[in-house]
Design a protein around this motif. Structure first.
Motif, PDB file in Angstrom:
ATOM      1  N   LEU A 167     -18.712  -4.754  -7.367  1.00 39.87           N
ATOM      2  CA  LEU A 167     -17.751  -4.818  -8.387  1.00 39.87           C
ATOM      3  C   LEU A 167     -18.251  -5.760  -9.324  1.00 39.87           C
ATOM      4  O   LEU A 167     -17.606  -5.640 -10.491  1.00 39.87           O
ATOM      5  N   SER A 198      -3.992  -6.680  -7.948  1.00 48.50           N
ATOM      6  CA  SER A 198      -4.636  -5.966  -6.723  1.00 48.50           C
ATOM      7  C   SER A 198      -6.031  -5.497  -6.667  1.00 48.50           C
ATOM      8  O   SER A 198      -6.739  -5.508  -5.764  1.00 48.50           O
ATOM      9  N   ARG A 199      -6.592  -5.199  -7.861  1.00 43.07           N
ATOM     10  CA  ARG A 199      -7.960  -4.710  -7.955  1.00 43.07           C
ATOM     11  C   ARG A 199      -8.974  -5.683  -8.670  1.00 43.07           C
ATOM     12  O   ARG A 199      -8.642  -6.051  -9.912  1.00 43.07           O
ATOM     13  N   TYR A 200      -9.857  -6.270  -8.114  1.00 42.87           N
ATOM     14  CA  TYR A 200     -10.974  -7.253  -8.685  1.00 42.87           C
ATOM     15  C   TYR A 200     -11.577  -6.451  -9.901  1.00 42.87           C
ATOM     16  O   TYR A 200     -11.854  -7.220 -11.039  1.00 42.87           O
ATOM     17  N   THR A 201     -11.859  -5.347  -9.805  1.00 47.73           N
ATOM     18  CA  THR A 201     -12.542  -4.621 -10.876  1.00 47.73           C
ATOM     19  C   THR A 201     -11.697  -4.593 -12.096  1.00 47.73           C
ATOM     20  O   THR A 201     -12.459  -4.160 -13.363  1.00 47.73           O
ATOM     21  N   ASP A 202     -10.389  -4.922 -12.186  1.00 46.64           N
ATOM     22  CA  ASP A 202      -9.575  -4.686 -13.403  1.00 46.64           C
ATOM     23  C   ASP A 202      -9.744  -6.012 -14.166  1.00 46.64           C
ATOM     24  O   ASP A 202      -9.320  -6.092 -15.217  1.00 46.64           O
ATOM     25  N   ARG A 260      -7.847  -9.898  -1.306  1.00 47.49           N
ATOM     26  CA  ARG A 260      -7.494  -8.870  -2.538  1.00 47.49           C
ATOM     27  C   ARG A 260      -7.628  -7.615  -1.836  1.00 47.49           C
ATOM     28  O   ARG A 260      -8.569  -7.080  -0.959  1.00 47.49           O
ATOM     29  N   SER A 261      -6.907  -6.528  -2.375  1.00 47.78           N
ATOM     30  CA  SER A 261      -7.011  -5.212  -1.551  1.00 47.78           C
ATOM     31  C   SER A 261      -7.995  -4.460  -1.655  1.00 47.78           C
ATOM     32  O   SER A 261      -8.502  -3.785  -0.836  1.00 47.78           O
ATOM     33  N   ASP A 262      -8.806  -4.651  -2.815  1.00 50.61           N
ATOM     34  CA  ASP A 262     -10.267  -4.092  -2.854  1.00 50.61           C
ATOM     35  C   ASP A 262     -11.547  -4.761  -2.360  1.00 50.61           C
ATOM     36  O   ASP A 262     -12.498  -4.741  -2.761  1.00 50.61           O
TER      37      ASP A 262
END
Length: 582
Positions: A383, A301-305, A474-476
């Protein structure tokens, strides 16, 4: 038989100049053990297999701690070093910062040695086989399955290591046996590019469950938590997808750039309808997508992960790092922060590739864009890149002229610092650490492989837009979707989507080669931004600048065979051809 390992070591010294030294191979096993003792003991065999994985390189630190992004138009390496040797075009068959010939051939030999030893000896499991208890019989079955699967894992790694050589050097010698004292080195030849592609594709087809024996020869789709990180069926199919995408692209189907080269079979595939190649690439990507129902592949869900967690449904294969570390943060925290060295710094070339949130292009000639260049941009920009004014550990980053993070030791030359893969929550003063897996395959790449190949083989297919837009949903991120357009327009949109979605994941250097755009994209100014702060009102003025001139000439589409190899007496006697224009 104690001398068997020593004899192998002598043989390795003789072949080092041909295929790289494995002089540290003996470190895998106690030297007091015979080859038979190693191959027949479950624990020793398991250690061998684990060691075979270490040939997968950690992309965080490849060229004097520079990422491969710094060898493309994605980034500058502040300390320059060997990365600058590459970027200035001053590398050759004798000096190549990314010369991996010895590295990968050493691991290919390790795989072959392991496979040959596994066929020669049988692992002794009598302690469990002869014990009628339910627990012992369960262990016996599990270990038998492990031993069978280890051979499949080894075959995948051998195919992957071959691929890493092929994408750099073109046709290479396919090695499926371990070289020894009895090898007639003068008979070893470079295989054609077609033969190399066929070899890797065939291995992946079998290991991916698409061979004549189906499930029997296939790798597992998933593992339990005790075996995370081992290669899966999805990894085999993902490697096949990437390779067939390369095989369908311009570079491996065009020899005009190397006119007069006497061995085109080393750099060009056999003549074949290009649409058929693209269709094969699309089918290979779709096979991974279809496996998702069983393997559980989906976007996190989070690209930053990305690059910060080992376990995610998006990840197909990662290079796992033992234990938590902070080396990457020390190297890449913005300069001016405690222990931060600011080494890999994103380029303006990359920053400009991120679209406006409405899907239109960013344009320096647009006064509104130029006045506030980071507003209303694809969220993946923020990000991936730390820009002037961004928040980092409760401090505002200042990359304007005279700012706290610009005109200092190791201060950014481009006006930016790297955020992607960097864990900003680490406290380097207290030596905080975190996970740093290197992503090799993830499902987002496969979606883009499929969209690109389908656009070339079946333009207008509705799946093109579905999969070109997956990562944008993607959510973010939530970017405006790419909509219906001509094949040519979609080609450029998909290429740009790869550029931003897969930034810093070691794709750009190879994508520009296979598209044959490197002589433009990598043979131009590496750009940055100059920012002036207006003291009267605290606003900023931005100006795009040239950081340095990069050099890429047609001969660089393929690396040269290393001079230590091509000038070897046996190689010269075998009549090897150097790659074109070197």
């Amino acid at each position: 038989m104690k001398n068997t390992i020593k004899i192998h070591s002598i043989a390795l010294v003789l072949v080092a100049s041909l295929f790289g030294s494995c002089s540290d191979l003996d470190r895998e096993y106690p030297t007091t053990l015979t080859e038979e003792a190693i191959a027949t003991e479950y624990g020793n065999l398991q250690k061998q297999v684990i060691h075979l994985y270490t040939g997968m390189r950690d992309g965080h630190f490849l060229i004097d701690n520079a990422m491969m992004a710094s060898l493309s138009d994605e980034a500058e390496y502040t300390l320059q070093g060997n990365a600058q040797t590459f970027n200035s075009g001053s590398w050759n068959q004798y000096v190549n910062p990314d010369d991996v010939w010895s590295h990968y051939y050493s691991y290919i030999r390790r795989v072959n040695t392991y496979l040959e030893s596994s066929e020669k000896f049988e692992v002794n499991l009598d302690a469990y086989k002869l014990d009628p208890s339910e627990n012992a019989q369960e262990i016996y079955k599990t270990r038998l399955a492990d031993i069978t699967n280890w051979k499949k894992e080894a075959r995948f790694l051998r195919a992957y290591y071959h691929f890493e050589l092929i994408k750099r050097y073109g046709g290479i010698p396919i090695m499926t046996t371990a070289l020894s004292l009895d090898t007639d080195f003068e008979k070893i030849q470079r295989n054609s590019l077609q033969e190399c592609v066929d070899f890797v594709v065939n291995e992946c087809t079998v290991l991916g469950g698409e061979g004549p024996n189906g499930e029997e020869d296939a790798l597992p789709i998933v593992y339990n938590n005790d075996n995370l990180g081992r290669v899966t069926r999805g990894a085999a199919l993902a490697l096949k997808s990437r390779l067939l995408l390369y095989a369908a692209s311009d570079l491996w189907n065009t020899e005009s750039w190397a006119q007069g080269y006497s061995h085109p079979e080393l750099i060009v595939l056999n003549k074949k309808d290009r649409k058929e190649r693209w269709a094969e690439a699309a089918a290979a990507a779709k096979a991974v997508i279809d496996l998702s129902a069983q393997a559980g592949y989906e976007l996190m869900s989070r690209y930053t992960d990305l690059g910060k967690v080992y376990q995610s449904p998006e990840l197909i294969l990662v290079r796992r790092i033992n234990g938590n570390t902070n080396t990457f943060e020390k190297l890449n925290f913005p300069a001016g922060f405690p222990n931060g060295e600011g080494r890999v710094t994103p380029s303006q070339n990359l920053v400009d590739a991120y679209e406006m949130t409405d899907g239109s292009k960013f344009d320096w000639n647009n006064p509104e864009h130029a006045a506030n260049p980071y507003a209303n941009r694809d969220p993946r920009l923020a990000l991936t890149v730390y820009m002037n004014g961004a928040s980092f550990q409760n401090t505002t980053i200042e990359t304007f002229e005279g700012g706290a993070h610009k005109n200092i030791k190791n201060g950014t030359l481009t006006g930016y610092y790297l955020r992607k893969f960097v864990d900003s929550n680490i406290n380097l003063v207290t030596n905080g650490t975190s996970n740093h897996p290197w992503v090799i395959f993830r499902i987002s790449e496969i979606y883009l492989n499929y969209a690109e190949a389908l656009n070339e083989s079946d333009p207008g297919n509705p799946d093109i837009l579905i999969y070109a837009n997956k990562a944008r949903e993607r959510s973010d991120v939530k970017m405006t979707p790419i909509t219906d357009a001509s094949q040519d327009v979609l080609r450029e949109r998909i290429r740009n989507e790869r550029r931003v979605e897969l930034a810093f994941e070691d794709h750009r250097l190879w994508d520009t080669r296979r598209w044959m755009t490197a002589t433009t994209d990598l043979n131009s100014d590496l750009e940055g931004v100059e920012i002036q702060k207006n003291e009267s009102d605290g606003t900023f003025t931005y100006r795009k600048i040239s950081v340095e001139k990069r050099v890429f000439t047609p001969k660089m589409y393929f690396y040269p065979i290393p001079g230590s190899v091509i000038l070897n007496e046996q190689v010269m006697a075998a009549g090897w051809a150097q790659n074109p224009l070197w």
